[in-house]
Motif scaffolding. Sequence first.
Motif, PDB file in Angstrom:
ATOM      1  N   ALA A   1      37.594  36.321  45.703  1.00 51.92           N
ATOM      2  CA  ALA A   1      38.773  36.661  44.903  1.00 51.92           C
ATOM      3  C   ALA A   1      39.186  35.485  44.031  1.00 51.92           C
ATOM      4  CB  ALA A   1      39.931  37.072  45.813  1.00 51.92           C
ATOM      5  N   ALA A   2      39.564  35.765  42.779  1.00 54.75           N
ATOM      6  CA  ALA A   2      39.948  34.697  41.841  1.00 54.75           C
ATOM      7  C   ALA A   2      41.126  33.895  42.354  1.00 54.75           C
ATOM      8  CB  ALA A   2      40.281  35.301  40.476  1.00 54.75           C
ATOM      9  N   SER A   3      42.099  34.554  43.009  1.00 55.86           N
ATOM     10  CA  SER A   3      43.287  33.847  43.491  1.00 55.86           C
ATOM     11  C   SER A   3      42.965  32.859  44.599  1.00 55.86           C
ATOM     12  CB  SER A   3      44.328  34.858  43.989  1.00 55.86           C
ATOM     13  OG  SER A   3      43.784  35.668  45.016  1.00 55.86           O
ATOM     14  N   SER A   4      41.773  32.973  45.205  1.00 56.66           N
ATOM     15  CA  SER A   4      41.369  32.019  46.253  1.00 56.66           C
ATOM     16  C   SER A   4      40.511  30.897  45.693  1.00 56.66           C
ATOM     17  CB  SER A   4      40.604  32.754  47.361  1.00 56.66           C
ATOM     18  OG  SER A   4      39.370  33.257  46.871  1.00 56.66           O
ATOM     19  N   ASN A   5      40.306  30.890  44.386  1.00 59.76           N
ATOM     20  CA  ASN A   5      39.442  29.878  43.750  1.00 59.76           C
ATOM     21  C   ASN A   5      40.227  28.884  42.903  1.00 59.76           C
ATOM     22  OD1 ASN A   5      36.831  30.720  44.673  1.00 59.76           O
ATOM     23  ND2 ASN A   5      36.983  32.506  43.339  1.00 59.76           N
ATOM     24  N   LEU A   6      41.512  28.661  43.224  1.00 58.10           N
ATOM     25  CA  LEU A   6      42.344  27.789  42.396  1.00 58.10           C
ATOM     26  C   LEU A   6      42.073  26.302  42.626  1.00 58.10           C
ATOM     27  CD1 LEU A   6      45.784  29.633  42.271  1.00 58.10           C
ATOM     28  CD2 LEU A   6      43.795  29.817  40.774  1.00 58.10           C
ATOM     29  N   MET A   7      41.166  25.983  43.571  1.00 61.52           N
ATOM     30  CA  MET A   7      40.760  24.589  43.710  1.00 61.52           C
ATOM     31  C   MET A   7      39.797  24.197  42.594  1.00 61.52           C
ATOM     32  SD  MET A   7      41.120  21.752  45.222  1.00 61.52           S
ATOM     33  CE  MET A   7      41.984  22.177  46.736  1.00 61.52           C
ATOM     34  N   TRP A   8      39.022  25.150  42.064  1.00 55.44           N
ATOM     35  CA  TRP A   8      38.062  24.839  41.000  1.00 55.44           C
ATOM     36  C   TRP A   8      38.732  24.324  39.730  1.00 55.44           C
ATOM     37  CZ3 TRP A   8      33.218  23.636  41.182  1.00 55.44           C
ATOM     38  CH2 TRP A   8      32.430  24.080  42.249  1.00 55.44           C
ATOM     39  N   PRO A   9      39.840  24.922  39.289  1.00 53.10           N
ATOM     40  CA  PRO A   9      40.520  24.328  38.132  1.00 53.10           C
ATOM     41  C   PRO A   9      40.938  22.878  38.360  1.00 53.10           C
ATOM     42  CG  PRO A   9      41.338  26.544  38.513  1.00 53.10           C
ATOM     43  CD  PRO A   9      40.447  26.210  39.672  1.00 53.10           C
ATOM     44  N   ILE A  10      41.346  22.542  39.582  1.00 51.71           N
ATOM     45  CA  ILE A  10      41.723  21.151  39.865  1.00 51.71           C
ATOM     46  C   ILE A  10      40.509  20.238  39.733  1.00 51.71           C
ATOM     47  CG2 ILE A  10      42.578  19.576  41.657  1.00 51.71           C
ATOM     48  CD1 ILE A  10      44.384  21.798  42.657  1.00 51.71           C
ATOM     49  N   VAL A  11      39.354  20.714  40.219  1.00 55.71           N
ATOM     50  CA  VAL A  11      38.121  19.930  40.066  1.00 55.71           C
ATOM     51  C   VAL A  11      37.836  19.684  38.586  1.00 55.71           C
ATOM     52  CG1 VAL A  11      35.613  19.954  40.402  1.00 55.71           C
ATOM     53  CG2 VAL A  11      37.133  20.741  42.233  1.00 55.71           C
TER      54      VAL A  11
ATOM     55  N   TYR B   1      40.302  28.523  30.778  1.00 57.00           N
ATOM     56  CA  TYR B   1      41.172  29.679  30.983  1.00 57.00           C
ATOM     57  C   TYR B   1      40.706  30.557  32.140  1.00 57.00           C
ATOM     58  CZ  TYR B   1      42.806  28.635  26.221  1.00 57.00           C
ATOM     59  OH  TYR B   1      43.300  28.027  25.102  1.00 57.00           O
ATOM     60  N   TYR B   2      39.382  30.643  32.325  1.00 60.68           N
ATOM     61  CA  TYR B   2      38.858  31.693  33.194  1.00 60.68           C
ATOM     62  C   TYR B   2      38.014  31.185  34.363  1.00 60.68           C
ATOM     63  CZ  TYR B   2      40.239  34.758  29.324  1.00 60.68           C
ATOM     64  OH  TYR B   2      40.957  35.428  28.350  1.00 60.68           O
ATOM     65  N   ILE B   3      38.074  29.898  34.696  1.00 57.36           N
ATOM     66  CA  ILE B   3      37.188  29.385  35.743  1.00 57.36           C
ATOM     67  C   ILE B   3      37.339  30.128  37.069  1.00 57.36           C
ATOM     68  CG2 ILE B   3      38.751  27.474  36.338  1.00 57.36           C
ATOM     69  CD1 ILE B   3      34.898  27.434  36.475  1.00 57.36           C
ATOM     70  N   PRO B   4      38.562  30.521  37.521  1.00 57.24           N
ATOM     71  CA  PRO B   4      38.607  31.300  38.770  1.00 57.24           C
ATOM     72  C   PRO B   4      37.886  32.641  38.646  1.00 57.24           C
ATOM     73  CG  PRO B   4      40.786  30.415  38.254  1.00 57.24           C
ATOM     74  CD  PRO B   4      39.921  30.227  37.035  1.00 57.24           C
ATOM     75  N   LEU B   5      37.988  33.283  37.488  1.00 55.07           N
ATOM     76  CA  LEU B   5      37.310  34.558  37.283  1.00 55.07           C
ATOM     77  C   LEU B   5      35.799  34.362  37.144  1.00 55.07           C
ATOM     78  CD1 LEU B   5      39.791  36.239  34.748  1.00 55.07           C
ATOM     79  CD2 LEU B   5      39.728  36.448  37.240  1.00 55.07           C
ATOM     80  N   ILE B   6      35.376  33.222  36.559  1.00 53.42           N
ATOM     81  CA  ILE B   6      33.949  32.912  36.452  1.00 53.42           C
ATOM     82  C   ILE B   6      33.354  32.741  37.843  1.00 53.42           C
ATOM     83  CG2 ILE B   6      32.280  31.162  35.706  1.00 53.42           C
ATOM     84  CD1 ILE B   6      34.153  30.632  33.298  1.00 53.42           C
ATOM     85  N   VAL B   7      34.052  31.978  38.702  1.00 55.97           N
ATOM     86  CA  VAL B   7      33.577  31.770  40.073  1.00 55.97           C
ATOM     87  C   VAL B   7      33.592  33.092  40.845  1.00 55.97           C
ATOM     88  CG1 VAL B   7      33.990  30.542  42.246  1.00 55.97           C
ATOM     89  CG2 VAL B   7      34.341  29.365  40.074  1.00 55.97           C
ATOM     90  N   GLN B   8      34.615  33.907  40.602  1.00 55.14           N
ATOM     91  CA  GLN B   8      34.683  35.212  41.264  1.00 55.14           C
ATOM     92  C   GLN B   8      33.480  36.063  40.915  1.00 55.14           C
ATOM     93  OE1 GLN B   8      38.397  37.779  41.411  1.00 55.14           O
ATOM     94  NE2 GLN B   8      37.180  39.003  39.983  1.00 55.14           N
TER      95      GLN B   8
END
Length: 474
Positions: A297-307, A284-291
Amino acid sequence: MNVMAKAKKKISSAFIYFFGSFGGILFGYDIGVMTGALPFLQADWHLENAASLVGWITSAVMFGAIFGGALAGQLSDKFGRRKMILMSAIVFMIFSVLSGVSPDIGEASAYYLIIVRMFLGLAVGAASALVPAYMSEMAPAKARGRLSGLNQTMIVSGMLLSYVVDFLLKDLPGEWAWRLMLGLAAVPALILFLGVLRLPESPRFLLRKGDEAQARKVLSYIRKNPAEIDQELASIKETAKEERQANQKTSWSTLFSSKYRYLVIAGVGVAAFQQFQGANAIFYYIPLIVQKATGQAASSNLMWPIVQGIILVIGSLVYMWIADKFNRRTLLMVGGAVMGLSFILPAVINWMMPNMNPMTIVVFLCIYVAFYSFTWAPLTWVLVGEIFPLAIRGRASGLASSFNWIGSWLVGLIFPIMTACMPQEAVFAIFGIICILGVIFVKTCVPETRGHTLEEIEEQGTNRGRVKATNPEN
């Protein structure tokens, strides 16, 4: 002769297994879609500093699923697995669309979306209970682990699909991005509805309702050998006969009678541990975890969910390859041990080396996801589908699903609050300890089910219940 045989066999086994497990797509898509939608929703509705509200929006689906699983379990015993899967698809379509068209009316918008997603959760919870039960009743014992694992492949494929959709829509204006992400969940629900229209009912449910001719016909779609069909029908009928002789009336109290308690505790316990181990905090929160780890910014980390999604899909395929080669208990214990260490080690390293690279925790999370993907993720639903006896399967599967969703809801709700109050490494260390407790639970409380028929598993639980009744101190 071949023409006549083809005329009788109108539904292929591949079609049955594919659409029998397709409900997992709905489950997976809704688990994953909020991962990408949340950063845009936070910005659009100015929720960046509202941890509790963010937790409720994310976890509302899981809260509804608690009741959806239990309700579907009871109704499926009365109306059948197939009809309830169809109903779930309809509910999912309706409330997916309503999520996407949420009104923008200030703070009330958040409460509207929470309520809509709770109703959506009824369908998600129903699918999580019905699909494993249906697949286990259709699959032969020797391939049940692999075919039931299709459910997990569908779940993680739905998650990966949602991550890709999120990534493709991320450059749209913020309001349009999250609305389309949520609303497009109606598409797989429509596909499921159309596919299940052609599916047959479970042969075990048909026999329970006294329709042996139709049960035989359904088994002819998915069993090659007439002798195998006769043997399976005889085995199912014998179990049903014993139940009638006992004049058993299934109720919630039946689940905890001495005959069934051992198996119910094992199945429900595994389902609960799967979620309290914290996997969905990552999903649920991987972009926020990376942030939080990197400051990006979480919105720039949407490649991590794909990984993460790719790791999950590969893991589900690995599971289907090894499912019937290793004992269920062995896989659960090995997976749980590695998962626990993957959560605990970053906290230990950070304590010993305060200047640890912040991405270290993300690397360990990937290791966690890899082992989770071919152990606890698929095996939980395989066990839930095969460990409960026919007399209580619908109700017990619903109970296990509900406990699973209670864990999922609590993790989704409290994770943003916990990370706002303490370091991420400490939060994940707590989940790591729960993983180790899960290993101990499997070692002491869960029977081995690989290669056993559903009737043999029931007999194992019955014998255990007799021993406990005779020797309570054991």
